[in-house]
Design a protein around this motif. Structure first.
Motif, PDB file in Angstrom:
ATOM      1  N   ALA A  59      26.488   6.161  84.579  1.00  0.00           N
ATOM      2  CA  ALA A  59      26.986   6.339  83.430  1.00  0.00           C
ATOM      3  C   ALA A  59      26.877   5.139  82.225  1.00  0.00           C
ATOM      4  N   THR A  60      26.986   4.929  81.237  1.00  0.00           N
ATOM      5  CA  THR A  60      26.942   3.977  80.158  1.00  0.00           C
ATOM      6  C   THR A  60      27.948   2.799  80.347  1.00  0.00           C
ATOM      7  N   GLU A  61      29.744   3.296  80.178  1.00  0.00           N
ATOM      8  CA  GLU A  61      29.838   2.457  81.140  1.00  0.00           C
ATOM      9  C   GLU A  61      29.447   1.448  81.897  1.00  0.00           C
ATOM     10  N   THR A  62      29.170   1.828  82.859  1.00  0.00           N
ATOM     11  CA  THR A  62      28.805   0.993  84.236  1.00  0.00           C
ATOM     12  C   THR A  62      27.584   0.240  83.785  1.00  0.00           C
ATOM     13  N   ILE A  63      26.679   0.576  83.151  1.00  0.00           N
ATOM     14  CA  ILE A  63      25.701  -0.412  82.396  1.00  0.00           C
ATOM     15  C   ILE A  63      25.433  -1.393  81.630  1.00  0.00           C
ATOM     16  N   GLU A  64      26.976  -0.598  80.950  1.00  0.00           N
ATOM     17  CA  GLU A  64      27.810  -1.839  79.435  1.00  0.00           C
ATOM     18  C   GLU A  64      28.387  -2.647  80.362  1.00  0.00           C
ATOM     19  N   THR A  65      28.580  -2.919  81.495  1.00  0.00           N
ATOM     20  CA  THR A  65      29.666  -3.056  82.435  1.00  0.00           C
ATOM     21  C   THR A  65      28.597  -4.613  82.686  1.00  0.00           C
ATOM     22  N   ALA A  66      27.696  -3.729  83.894  1.00  0.00           N
ATOM     23  CA  ALA A  66      26.216  -4.700  84.332  1.00  0.00           C
ATOM     24  C   ALA A  66      26.091  -5.816  83.281  1.00  0.00           C
ATOM     25  N   ALA A  67      24.856  -5.111  81.927  1.00  0.00           N
ATOM     26  CA  ALA A  67      24.554  -5.899  81.267  1.00  0.00           C
ATOM     27  C   ALA A  67      25.963  -7.255  80.549  1.00  0.00           C
ATOM     28  N   ARG A  68      27.049  -6.866  80.242  1.00  0.00           N
ATOM     29  CA  ARG A  68      27.852  -7.966  79.761  1.00  0.00           C
ATOM     30  C   ARG A  68      27.719  -9.536  81.038  1.00  0.00           C
ATOM     31  N   GLU A  69      27.865  -8.636  82.209  1.00  0.00           N
ATOM     32  CA  GLU A  69      28.056  -9.914  83.088  1.00  0.00           C
ATOM     33  C   GLU A  69      27.278 -10.464  83.312  1.00  0.00           C
ATOM     34  N   TYR A  70      25.839  -9.507  83.193  1.00  0.00           N
ATOM     35  CA  TYR A  70      25.311 -10.345  83.675  1.00  0.00           C
ATOM     36  C   TYR A  70      24.731 -11.230  82.206  1.00  0.00           C
ATOM     37  N   GLU A  71      25.126 -10.879  81.140  1.00  0.00           N
ATOM     38  CA  GLU A  71      25.010 -11.875  80.447  1.00  0.00           C
ATOM     39  C   GLU A  71      25.632 -13.181  80.079  1.00  0.00           C
ATOM     40  N   ALA A  73      26.814 -14.057  83.034  1.00  0.00           N
ATOM     41  CA  ALA A  73      26.666 -14.986  84.182  1.00  0.00           C
ATOM     42  C   ALA A  73      25.046 -15.917  83.519  1.00  0.00           C
ATOM     43  N   ALA A  74      24.253 -15.083  83.008  1.00  0.00           N
ATOM     44  CA  ALA A  74      23.217 -16.069  82.491  1.00  0.00           C
ATOM     45  C   ALA A  74      23.634 -17.185  81.445  1.00  0.00           C
ATOM     46  N   LEU A 128     -17.465 -21.672  92.279  1.00  0.00           N
ATOM     47  CA  LEU A 128     -16.465 -20.471  91.920  1.00  0.00           C
ATOM     48  C   LEU A 128     -15.702 -20.020  90.886  1.00  0.00           C
ATOM     49  N   GLY A 129     -16.619 -20.193  89.824  1.00  0.00           N
ATOM     50  CA  GLY A 129     -15.550 -20.000  88.974  1.00  0.00           C
ATOM     51  C   GLY A 129     -14.079 -20.527  88.886  1.00  0.00           C
ATOM     52  N   PRO A 130     -13.517 -19.696  87.908  1.00  0.00           N
ATOM     53  CA  PRO A 130     -11.469 -19.715  87.388  1.00  0.00           C
ATOM     54  C   PRO A 130     -10.959 -20.020  88.525  1.00  0.00           C
ATOM     55  N   VAL A 131      -9.940 -20.775  88.685  1.00  0.00           N
ATOM     56  CA  VAL A 131      -9.062 -20.233  90.290  1.00  0.00           C
ATOM     57  C   VAL A 131      -8.388 -18.418  89.454  1.00  0.00           C
ATOM     58  N   PRO A 132      -8.211 -18.558  90.168  1.00  0.00           N
ATOM     59  CA  PRO A 132      -8.094 -17.031  89.993  1.00  0.00           C
ATOM     60  C   PRO A 132      -5.917 -17.183  89.984  1.00  0.00           C
ATOM     61  N   MET A 133      -5.176 -16.745  88.482  1.00  0.00           N
ATOM     62  CA  MET A 133      -4.111 -16.583  88.240  1.00  0.00           C
ATOM     63  C   MET A 133      -3.812 -15.256  88.136  1.00  0.00           C
ATOM     64  N   LYS A 134      -2.319 -15.068  88.917  1.00  0.00           N
ATOM     65  CA  LYS A 134      -1.534 -13.926  88.430  1.00  0.00           C
ATOM     66  C   LYS A 134       0.051 -14.426  87.218  1.00  0.00           C
ATOM     67  N   ASP A 135       0.318 -13.309  86.757  1.00  0.00           N
ATOM     68  CA  ASP A 135       1.427 -13.777  85.805  1.00  0.00           C
ATOM     69  C   ASP A 135       2.121 -13.333  86.867  1.00  0.00           C
ATOM     70  N   CYS A 136       3.583 -13.717  86.264  1.00  0.00           N
ATOM     71  CA  CYS A 136       4.818 -13.915  86.968  1.00  0.00           C
ATOM     72  C   CYS A 136       5.316 -12.717  86.940  1.00  0.00           C
ATOM     73  N   ALA A 137       6.837 -12.240  87.439  1.00  0.00           N
ATOM     74  CA  ALA A 137       7.414 -11.045  87.313  1.00  0.00           C
ATOM     75  C   ALA A 137       8.014 -10.889  85.600  1.00  0.00           C
ATOM     76  N   PRO A 138       8.172  -9.775  84.704  1.00  0.00           N
ATOM     77  CA  PRO A 138       8.478 -10.076  83.693  1.00  0.00           C
ATOM     78  C   PRO A 138      10.059 -10.320  83.875  1.00  0.00           C
ATOM     79  N   SER A 139      10.638 -11.222  82.844  1.00  0.00           N
ATOM     80  CA  SER A 139      11.798 -11.679  82.917  1.00  0.00           C
ATOM     81  C   SER A 139      12.478 -10.787  82.389  1.00  0.00           C
ATOM     82  N   LEU A 140      14.106 -10.735  83.055  1.00  0.00           N
ATOM     83  CA  LEU A 140      14.794  -9.427  82.325  1.00  0.00           C
ATOM     84  C   LEU A 140      16.159  -9.575  80.954  1.00  0.00           C
ATOM     85  N   LYS A 141      16.176  -9.010  80.138  1.00  0.00           N
ATOM     86  CA  LYS A 141      16.948  -9.695  79.014  1.00  0.00           C
ATOM     87  C   LYS A 141      17.748  -8.681  78.471  1.00  0.00           C
TER      88      LYS A 141
END
Length: 159
Positions: A59-71, A73-74, A128-141
């Motif tokens: 439910a939207t209220e649950t998502i809003e509560t989670a986003a408010r708490e996440y913000e 805590a961050a 061996l060419g360039p060192v293989p790199m991989k992207d980090c996981a995207p940040s949740l905002k």
């Protein structure tokens, strides 16, 4: 070489003066560059796999509560990190010992990290060419936005 003869405070003062001189030159050459800074575009990463299906979205209220708490805590974590960095700046320069009611000491870390300089050297030595790199996981905002009363949300419930 000159920076080796200056204290950190003098170096900061010199950098500040150079920045002021650069601003003065820019104000003559291109005055608009000092005031009109384009808004950096927010780049959004694609959604990862394994997200809720349309019928599983809470439910939207649950998502809003989670986003408010996440913000909240961050924000607390950012403030705590700033305080920790400021305290660590003092404590890092102390030799091990007892200071008042606090014992300052160091322990070896159990964590390990790849030695990228050595890996790069090995790759170059063996062509061996360039060192293989991989992207980090995207940040949740999260950010609170104004939603007109008639707009439907993703959960399909009118706001």
């Amino acid at each position: 070489m000159l920076h080796l003869l200056m204290s950190p405070r003098t170096a900061r003062t010199v950098r500040g003066l150079l920045g002021t001189v650069a601003d003065a030159v820019r104000s003559v050459v291109a005055p608009a560059s000092l005031t009109e800074q384009p808004e950096p575009a927010i780049v959004e990463a694609p959604d990862p796999a394994g997200l809720y299906e349309a019928d599983e979205i809470p439910a939207t209220e649950t998502i809003e509560t989670a986003a408010r708490e996440y913000e909240r805590a961050a924000d607390q974590a950012r403030r705590a990190d700033r305080g920790k960095r400021a305290a660590k700046k003092v404590l890092d320069n102390l030799p091990a010992g007892v200071y008042g009611t606090w014992r300052v000491f160091r322990t070896p870390s159990s964590r390990q990290t790849p030695d990228l300089a050595e890996i790069t050297r090995i790759f170059k030595a063996n062509n061996l060419g360039p060192v293989p790199m991989k992207d980090c996981a995207p940040s949740l905002k999260v950010e609170q936005v104004e939603v007109p009363a008639t707009v439907e949300t993703l959960a399909g419930v009118a706001a």
